[in-house]
Design a protein around this motif. Structure first.
Motif, PDB file in Angstrom:
ATOM      1  N   PHE A   1       0.572   7.865   1.022  1.00 48.54           N
ATOM      2  CA  PHE A   1       1.004   7.560  -0.120  1.00 48.54           C
ATOM      3  C   PHE A   1       0.977   8.581  -1.650  1.00 48.54           C
ATOM      4  O   PHE A   1       1.375   9.081  -2.137  1.00 48.54           O
ATOM      5  CB  PHE A   1       2.063   6.207  -0.885  1.00 48.54           C
ATOM      6  CG  PHE A   1       2.685   5.803  -2.106  1.00 48.54           C
ATOM      7  CD1 PHE A   1       3.515   6.523  -1.994  1.00 48.54           C
ATOM      8  CD2 PHE A   1       2.098   5.040  -3.520  1.00 48.54           C
ATOM      9  CE1 PHE A   1       4.178   6.300  -3.020  1.00 48.54           C
ATOM     10  CE2 PHE A   1       2.397   4.865  -4.243  1.00 48.54           C
ATOM     11  CZ  PHE A   1       3.676   5.942  -4.803  1.00 48.54           C
ATOM     12  N   THR A   2      -0.616   8.139  -1.914  1.00 48.47           N
ATOM     13  CA  THR A   2      -1.072   8.742  -2.854  1.00 48.47           C
ATOM     14  C   THR A   2      -1.830  10.155  -2.827  1.00 48.47           C
ATOM     15  O   THR A   2      -1.733  10.651  -3.654  1.00 48.47           O
ATOM     16  CB  THR A   2      -2.392   7.925  -3.254  1.00 48.47           C
ATOM     17  OG1 THR A   2      -3.287   7.872  -1.605  1.00 48.47           O
ATOM     18  CG2 THR A   2      -2.379   6.711  -3.638  1.00 48.47           C
ATOM     19  N   ALA A   3      -1.333  10.789  -1.630  1.00 46.29           N
ATOM     20  CA  ALA A   3      -1.862  12.051  -1.690  1.00 46.29           C
ATOM     21  C   ALA A   3      -0.328  12.630  -1.998  1.00 46.29           C
ATOM     22  O   ALA A   3      -0.669  13.602  -2.375  1.00 46.29           O
ATOM     23  CB  ALA A   3      -2.442  12.393   0.033  1.00 46.29           C
ATOM     24  N   TYR A   4       0.397  12.186  -2.292  1.00 46.78           N
ATOM     25  CA  TYR A   4       2.058  12.864  -2.508  1.00 46.78           C
ATOM     26  C   TYR A   4       1.727  12.595  -3.485  1.00 46.78           C
ATOM     27  O   TYR A   4       2.699  12.941  -3.933  1.00 46.78           O
ATOM     28  CB  TYR A   4       2.835  11.469  -2.006  1.00 46.78           C
ATOM     29  CG  TYR A   4       2.950  11.945   0.029  1.00 46.78           C
ATOM     30  CD1 TYR A   4       3.131  13.660  -0.168  1.00 46.78           C
ATOM     31  CD2 TYR A   4       3.826  11.179   0.533  1.00 46.78           C
ATOM     32  CE1 TYR A   4       3.353  13.640   1.954  1.00 46.78           C
ATOM     33  CE2 TYR A   4       3.862  11.286   1.868  1.00 46.78           C
ATOM     34  CZ  TYR A   4       4.146  12.241   2.345  1.00 46.78           C
ATOM     35  OH  TYR A   4       4.310  13.335   3.480  1.00 46.78           O
ATOM     36  N   LEU A   5       1.220  11.989  -4.498  1.00 49.19           N
ATOM     37  CA  LEU A   5       1.193  11.740  -6.029  1.00 49.19           C
ATOM     38  C   LEU A   5       0.677  12.677  -6.687  1.00 49.19           C
ATOM     39  O   LEU A   5      -0.378  13.459  -6.220  1.00 49.19           O
ATOM     40  CB  LEU A   5       0.811  10.326  -6.719  1.00 49.19           C
ATOM     41  CG  LEU A   5       0.993   8.922  -5.695  1.00 49.19           C
ATOM     42  CD1 LEU A   5       0.366   8.031  -6.831  1.00 49.19           C
ATOM     43  CD2 LEU A   5       3.005   9.428  -6.271  1.00 49.19           C
ATOM     44  N   GLN A   6       1.246  13.474  -7.567  1.00 47.46           N
ATOM     45  CA  GLN A   6       0.820  14.178  -9.214  1.00 47.46           C
ATOM     46  C   GLN A   6       0.280  14.274 -10.156  1.00 47.46           C
ATOM     47  O   GLN A   6       1.587  14.138 -11.251  1.00 47.46           O
ATOM     48  CB  GLN A   6       1.482  15.792  -8.699  1.00 47.46           C
ATOM     49  CG  GLN A   6       1.488  16.427  -9.305  1.00 47.46           C
ATOM     50  CD  GLN A   6       2.549  17.699  -8.854  1.00 47.46           C
ATOM     51  OE1 GLN A   6       3.402  17.040  -7.664  1.00 47.46           O
ATOM     52  NE2 GLN A   6       2.707  18.618  -9.943  1.00 47.46           N
ATOM     53  N   PRO A   7      -0.729  12.956 -10.354  1.00 44.04           N
ATOM     54  CA  PRO A   7      -1.244  12.779 -11.984  1.00 44.04           C
ATOM     55  C   PRO A   7      -0.571  14.021 -12.657  1.00 44.04           C
ATOM     56  O   PRO A   7      -0.630  15.473 -12.593  1.00 44.04           O
ATOM     57  CB  PRO A   7      -3.025  12.956 -11.943  1.00 44.04           C
ATOM     58  CG  PRO A   7      -3.086  13.176 -10.694  1.00 44.04           C
ATOM     59  CD  PRO A   7      -2.429  13.926  -9.942  1.00 44.04           C
TER      60      PRO A   7
ATOM     61  N   ASN B   1       9.024  14.760  -1.740  1.00 40.66           N
ATOM     62  CA  ASN B   1       7.844  13.274  -0.920  1.00 40.66           C
ATOM     63  C   ASN B   1       8.064  12.014  -0.675  1.00 40.66           C
ATOM     64  O   ASN B   1       8.060  11.523   0.174  1.00 40.66           O
ATOM     65  CB  ASN B   1       6.799  13.596  -1.541  1.00 40.66           C
ATOM     66  CG  ASN B   1       5.620  15.375  -1.792  1.00 40.66           C
ATOM     67  OD1 ASN B   1       4.758  15.228  -2.569  1.00 40.66           O
ATOM     68  ND2 ASN B   1       6.019  15.226  -0.612  1.00 40.66           N
ATOM     69  N   GLN B   2       9.667  12.173  -1.590  1.00 38.25           N
ATOM     70  CA  GLN B   2       9.901  10.806  -2.050  1.00 38.25           C
ATOM     71  C   GLN B   2      11.240  10.412  -0.297  1.00 38.25           C
ATOM     72  O   GLN B   2      10.836   9.829   0.504  1.00 38.25           O
ATOM     73  CB  GLN B   2      10.351  10.772  -2.866  1.00 38.25           C
ATOM     74  CG  GLN B   2      11.866   9.188  -3.129  1.00 38.25           C
ATOM     75  CD  GLN B   2      11.858   8.935  -4.633  1.00 38.25           C
ATOM     76  OE1 GLN B   2      11.714   9.601  -5.507  1.00 38.25           O
ATOM     77  NE2 GLN B   2      12.355   8.078  -4.768  1.00 38.25           N
ATOM     78  N   GLU B   3      11.021  12.015  -0.075  1.00 35.56           N
ATOM     79  CA  GLU B   3      12.614  11.461   1.398  1.00 35.56           C
ATOM     80  C   GLU B   3      11.188  11.669   2.303  1.00 35.56           C
ATOM     81  O   GLU B   3      11.593  11.037   3.333  1.00 35.56           O
ATOM     82  CB  GLU B   3      13.514  12.759   1.019  1.00 35.56           C
ATOM     83  CG  GLU B   3      14.638  11.898   0.219  1.00 35.56           C
ATOM     84  CD  GLU B   3      15.486  13.597  -0.121  1.00 35.56           C
ATOM     85  OE1 GLU B   3      15.217  14.468   0.398  1.00 35.56           O
ATOM     86  OE2 GLU B   3      16.349  13.064  -0.442  1.00 35.56           O
TER      87      GLU B   3
END
Lengths: 194, 194
Positions: free
Chosen positions: A24-30, A111-113
DNA sequence: CCAATTTCTTAACCTACATCAAGTGCCGCC
DNA sequence: GGCGGCACTTGATGTAGGTTAAGAAATTGG
């Protein structure tokens, strides 16, 4: 730490293993947004859900006579997006602006999908998140149909006590659906009552 | 046939195998509601999502001065529930009434949750259904904040062309958020304009 | 710490829609 | 088939909240 905040937010509805957390966190973009800068503007296609880790955003539309209508505030620990545009991938109707310097974590629609298929718990999480937004939206519609401005203001105070003394009052006026002038008058009447 | 209608409704977003269809339909409970009878009343806990196969329902709230506000119409091929109560399992705020003799298929909350775990596609389906409701609800809120009664009426006509000459006009008035008297006047002004 | 800008207040006047009331038409039901 | 009630119309009057304008107070950025 920002990642702790979002993981804790997920824990409200689903429990993730360590590996799942990492996927999950790898998909996030700050991303950082300065006060008065925009995360999204009218006409753009919304490609991200944003989770606020610090600061505060507002989502609003502008009607044909140029009046702004605040649809939502997103302080820390809230999600925000132009759902219409995010779902349909058509040009959006909202502006999402930072009311102060703000940090967000972006999760792209793509990424959500991916999450939905890789880790079905995320479909569960976002279903519940969407259900809660729906209930809130319906309640706000009911309020706007059946309450006076003063009653809507009182509700706002109860529901967002932390925001109230933090926000320029014209933003609150816009949220409850009156002009800043009327809001000011109303407030002074309330004070006089006590 | 009613089951065909609901299965076709699901097909808009998910594809089920024969067995899955059978599991699903076994969970459904048909019910007939006569004109002016209620599927749900204020204060009751909402235990079912209802899918309309024939006729038409309306969901509405009553405010403290006794005025009714229509939240949704549900003609054939639509889902309806008091989402607030369904989710929270607290006493509801809506009345759901039949505007004419109506047939529904009921899916209990319990069965709905069984479906989520047995056949995850249903979580997907209801997520999308909820997302679409959310967008519709937000749009209606925006409309109520930024449009005149006449513009809201025009939108209603565009969005629900089949309902328009089918529904008592006081119901439409209530949906768009004006009194029957004002609605009547407004209509005659519109006619005169042409 | 100051100037510029934005936000807030107050006041006079305006408008979209509500309320109350009285009347007309019509549909369902015994 | 008539009548009781509901849906719709129309008119007079009331009101919550909008608009315009102008000055005072507070923020903010340099």
């Amino acid at each position: 730490m920002p990642l702790d905040l979002i993981l804790h937010n997920l824990e409200k509805h689903i429990h993730l293993t360590r590996e799942e957390q990492e996927i999950f966190t790898a998909y996030l973009q700050p991303k950082k947004i300065k006060r008065k800068q925009y995360l999204l503007t009218y006409g753009e296609v919304c490609k991200y859900s944003a989770f606020v880790t610090a600061g505060c955003l507002r989502g609003y539309t502008v009607d044909k006579s140029g009046i702004e209508h605040v649809l939502s505030f997103a302080p820390a620990d809230w999600w925000i997006a132009d759902m219409y545009s995010l779902i349909s991938q058509k040009p959006g109707i909202q502006n999402i602006e930072a009311l102060e310097d703000t940090d967000v974590l972006l999760l792209s629609k793509v990424n959500q999908e991916k999450l939905y298929t890789q880790i079905p718990k995320f479909e569960h999480f976002f279903r519940i998140l969407t259900e809660n937004s729906l209930v809130a939206s319906q309640q706000r519609l009911i309020d706007s149909l059946s309450l006076t401005a003063e009653e809507r203001y009182n509700n706002f105070c109860k529901r967002y006590p932390t925001l109230i003394d933090h926000l320029p009052q014209k933003q609150i006026a816009s949220y409850i659906g009156v002009t800043p002038e009327f809001f000011s008058r109303m407030k002074s009447v309330i004070v006089r009552k006590k």
